[in-house]
Design a protein around this motif. Structure first.
Motif, mmCIF file in Angstrom:
data_model
loop_
_atom_site.group_PDB
_atom_site.id
_atom_site.type_symbol
_atom_site.label_atom_id
_atom_site.label_comp_id
_atom_site.label_asym_id
_atom_site.label_seq_id
_atom_site.Cartn_x
_atom_site.Cartn_y
_atom_site.Cartn_z
ATOM 1 N N VAL A 43 4.209 6.022 -5.066
ATOM 2 C CA VAL A 43 3.203 6.836 -4.395
ATOM 3 C C VAL A 43 2.479 5.985 -3.362
ATOM 4 C CG1 VAL A 43 1.191 8.332 -4.674
ATOM 5 C CG2 VAL A 43 2.895 8.169 -6.515
ATOM 6 N N HIS A 44 2.518 6.409 -2.112
ATOM 7 C CA HIS A 44 1.766 5.744 -1.048
ATOM 8 C C HIS A 44 0.456 6.514 -0.840
ATOM 9 C CE1 HIS A 44 4.774 2.903 0.784
ATOM 10 N NE2 HIS A 44 5.578 3.637 0.023
ATOM 11 N N ASP A 45 -0.676 5.857 -1.091
ATOM 12 C CA ASP A 45 -1.993 6.482 -0.936
ATOM 13 C C ASP A 45 -2.632 5.929 0.331
ATOM 14 O OD1 ASP A 45 -4.226 8.023 -1.514
ATOM 15 O OD2 ASP A 45 -5.144 6.468 -2.758
ATOM 16 N N LEU A 46 -2.806 6.781 1.337
ATOM 17 C CA LEU A 46 -3.286 6.364 2.648
ATOM 18 C C LEU A 46 -4.807 6.499 2.715
ATOM 19 C CD1 LEU A 46 -0.608 8.214 4.823
ATOM 20 C CD2 LEU A 46 -0.416 6.055 3.564
ATOM 21 N N GLY A 47 -5.478 5.437 3.151
ATOM 22 C CA GLY A 47 -6.937 5.451 3.149
ATOM 23 C C GLY A 47 -7.446 5.479 1.728
ATOM 24 N N ALA A 48 -6.956 4.553 0.925
ATOM 25 C CA ALA A 48 -7.206 4.599 -0.519
ATOM 26 C C ALA A 48 -8.672 4.436 -0.881
ATOM 27 C CB ALA A 48 -6.385 3.503 -1.222
ATOM 28 N N GLY A 49 -9.471 3.805 -0.026
ATOM 29 C CA GLY A 49 -10.883 3.615 -0.353
ATOM 30 C C GLY A 49 -11.063 2.840 -1.634
ATOM 31 N N THR A 50 -11.844 3.383 -2.544
ATOM 32 C CA THR A 50 -12.078 2.728 -3.833
ATOM 33 C C THR A 50 -11.070 3.150 -4.895
ATOM 34 O OG1 THR A 50 -13.654 4.440 -4.486
ATOM 35 C CG2 THR A 50 -14.558 2.488 -3.382
ATOM 36 N N GLY A 51 -10.061 3.949 -4.515
ATOM 37 C CA GLY A 51 -9.017 4.333 -5.454
ATOM 38 C C GLY A 51 -9.238 5.649 -6.166
ATOM 39 N N ALA A 52 -10.134 6.486 -5.649
ATOM 40 C CA ALA A 52 -10.465 7.732 -6.342
ATOM 41 C C ALA A 52 -9.272 8.670 -6.461
ATOM 42 C CB ALA A 52 -11.623 8.436 -5.636
ATOM 43 N N ASP A 75 -12.061 -5.326 1.116
ATOM 44 C CA ASP A 75 -12.945 -5.175 -0.039
ATOM 45 C C ASP A 75 -12.691 -3.857 -0.767
ATOM 46 O OD1 ASP A 75 -14.112 -7.625 0.469
ATOM 47 O OD2 ASP A 75 -15.756 -6.783 1.641
ATOM 48 N N LEU A 76 -12.510 -2.782 0.005
ATOM 49 C CA LEU A 76 -12.205 -1.501 -0.627
ATOM 50 C C LEU A 76 -10.876 -1.568 -1.379
ATOM 51 C CD1 LEU A 76 -13.235 1.157 2.061
ATOM 52 C CD2 LEU A 76 -14.459 0.541 -0.028
ATOM 53 N N LEU A 77 -9.884 -2.201 -0.777
ATOM 54 C CA LEU A 77 -8.590 -2.314 -1.445
ATOM 55 C C LEU A 77 -8.694 -3.086 -2.750
ATOM 56 C CD1 LEU A 77 -6.158 -2.943 1.542
ATOM 57 C CD2 LEU A 77 -6.192 -0.950 0.029
ATOM 58 N N ALA A 78 -9.515 -4.133 -2.747
ATOM 59 C CA ALA A 78 -9.691 -4.900 -3.984
ATOM 60 C C ALA A 78 -10.323 -4.034 -5.066
ATOM 61 C CB ALA A 78 -10.541 -6.139 -3.714
ATOM 62 N N ARG A 79 -11.314 -3.238 -4.685
ATOM 63 C CA ARG A 79 -11.952 -2.339 -5.654
ATOM 64 C C ARG A 79 -10.974 -1.288 -6.156
ATOM 65 N NH1 ARG A 79 -18.210 -1.019 -4.220
ATOM 66 N NH2 ARG A 79 -17.761 0.451 -5.899
ATOM 67 N N ALA A 80 -10.167 -0.767 -5.252
ATOM 68 C CA ALA A 80 -9.193 0.255 -5.645
ATOM 69 C C ALA A 80 -8.189 -0.307 -6.639
ATOM 70 C CB ALA A 80 -8.479 0.795 -4.412
ATOM 71 N N ALA A 81 -7.673 -1.489 -6.358
ATOM 72 C CA ALA A 81 -6.687 -2.095 -7.251
ATOM 73 C C ALA A 81 -7.281 -2.382 -8.624
ATOM 74 C CB ALA A 81 -6.139 -3.377 -6.629
ATOM 75 N N ALA A 82 -8.539 -2.832 -8.635
ATOM 76 C CA ALA A 82 -9.186 -3.160 -9.909
ATOM 77 C C ALA A 82 -9.481 -1.916 -10.740
ATOM 78 C CB ALA A 82 -10.475 -3.930 -9.653
ATOM 79 N N GLY A 83 -9.627 -0.762 -10.075
ATOM 80 C CA GLY A 83 -9.989 0.456 -10.795
ATOM 81 C C GLY A 83 -8.849 1.396 -11.080
ATOM 82 N N MET A 84 -7.618 0.925 -10.913
ATOM 83 C CA MET A 84 -6.463 1.795 -11.144
ATOM 84 C C MET A 84 -6.324 2.165 -12.620
ATOM 85 S SD MET A 84 -4.685 2.644 -8.443
ATOM 86 C CE MET A 84 -3.103 3.088 -9.169
ATOM 87 N N PRO A 85 -5.910 3.404 -12.893
ATOM 88 C CA PRO A 85 -5.588 3.752 -14.284
ATOM 89 C C PRO A 85 -4.373 2.961 -14.749
ATOM 90 C CG PRO A 85 -4.901 5.503 -12.788
ATOM 91 C CD PRO A 85 -5.684 4.526 -11.963
#
Length: 272
Positions: A43-52, A75-85
């Protein structure tokens, strides 16, 4: 497209996440699942932000899944990766991040994708950029799920005579030029649907409105401030005359007396 994120943008994304989750057209996920082929999913998520988007969608998709999170902000990408299910519907979820200009993606960048997703993204694109995005997604040959695209329609209850003038000025601001780029704003989702249709790709649209009442007063207050500020930036002559209006609306939000409906559309293209 160069990213110039406003201060506290990540906080804004966090604040809006529950309203986004409640608004998205969940029935499109059933269509997505029927259009997926093989596995594990990519899955490619474009403009992932914080991973919502991943937090909302991954548990609804069959696993295993590998998410590729695209954004311009590290910074947003780091937050998104850290918050993945850690798991989807029946399998593990993994992720990687890719930093880059979303308006320059090609079908090669989306190679081997099972699904392309995005949320609240299209309004910041130009006509040419939407065409490139659609060409990339259509070229990838997989379903594309683009959620929460603004339409320019808002409704506040109780109504006020100023509402329509502020909405019109805000929509002008959404269509403004930025560094020579003419943003599509609320016209973007229709332009996107038309671009897919010209390529022979089927499109399904569903409403996905925000409904902001007393239970989402914090988000309503932040949304109202940004909405009015953008309108006044576009039409400075509104600044003075709307001060009483702003105070009145903020009192109504604080008292739980204002309900705001912000219209969006979700779009599913291809894979059928």
């Amino acid at each position: 497209m160069t990213a110039h994120l406003p201060p506290h943008f990540a906080d804004w994304l966090t604040l809006r996440e529950p309203a986004d989750a409640a608004a998205r057209a969940a029935d499109l996920v059933d269509l997505v699942r029927r259009r997926l082929t093989g596995g594990p999913l990519v899955v490619h998520d474009l403009g992932a932000g914080t991973g919502a988007m991943a937090r909302w969608l991954a548990p609804r998709l069959p696993g295993p899944q590998h998410w590729i999170l695209h954004d311009q902000d590290a910074d947003l990408l780091a937050r998104a990766a850290a918050g993945m299910p850690v798991a989807g519907d029946g399998g593990p979820v993994t992720a990687e991040t890719r930093r880059g200009d979303l308006t320059r993606l090609t079908a090669a960048d989306l190679a081997e994708a099972s699904l392309v997703t995005a949320s609240a993204l299209l309004d910041m694109f130009t006509t040419e950029e939407v065409e490139r995005l659609v060409a990339a997604c259509a070229g990838a040959g997989c379903p594309t799920l683009l959620t929460l695209s603004v339409t320019g329609r808002v409704r506040l209850a109780p109504a006020d005579p100023w509402d329509a003038r502020i909405a019109a000025a805000f929509n002008e601001h959404q269509r403004r030029k930025v560094a020579g780029r003419a943003l599509l704003g609320p016209d973007a989702v229709d332009a996107c649907a038309a671009a897919f249709a010209r390529r022979g790709v089927d499109v399904v649209l569903r409403p996905s409105p925000w409904r902001l009442g007393p239970q989402r007063a914090g988000l309503a207050a932040e949304w109202f401030t940004g909405w009015l500020d953008a309108a006044c930036e576009q039409r400075p002559e509104l600044t003075g005359p709307t001060r009483a209006y702003a105070r009145r609306r903020r009192r109504e939000i604080a008292a739980g007396r204002l309900v705001v409906l912000v219209d969006h559309l979700d779009l599913l293209a291809g894979g059928g």
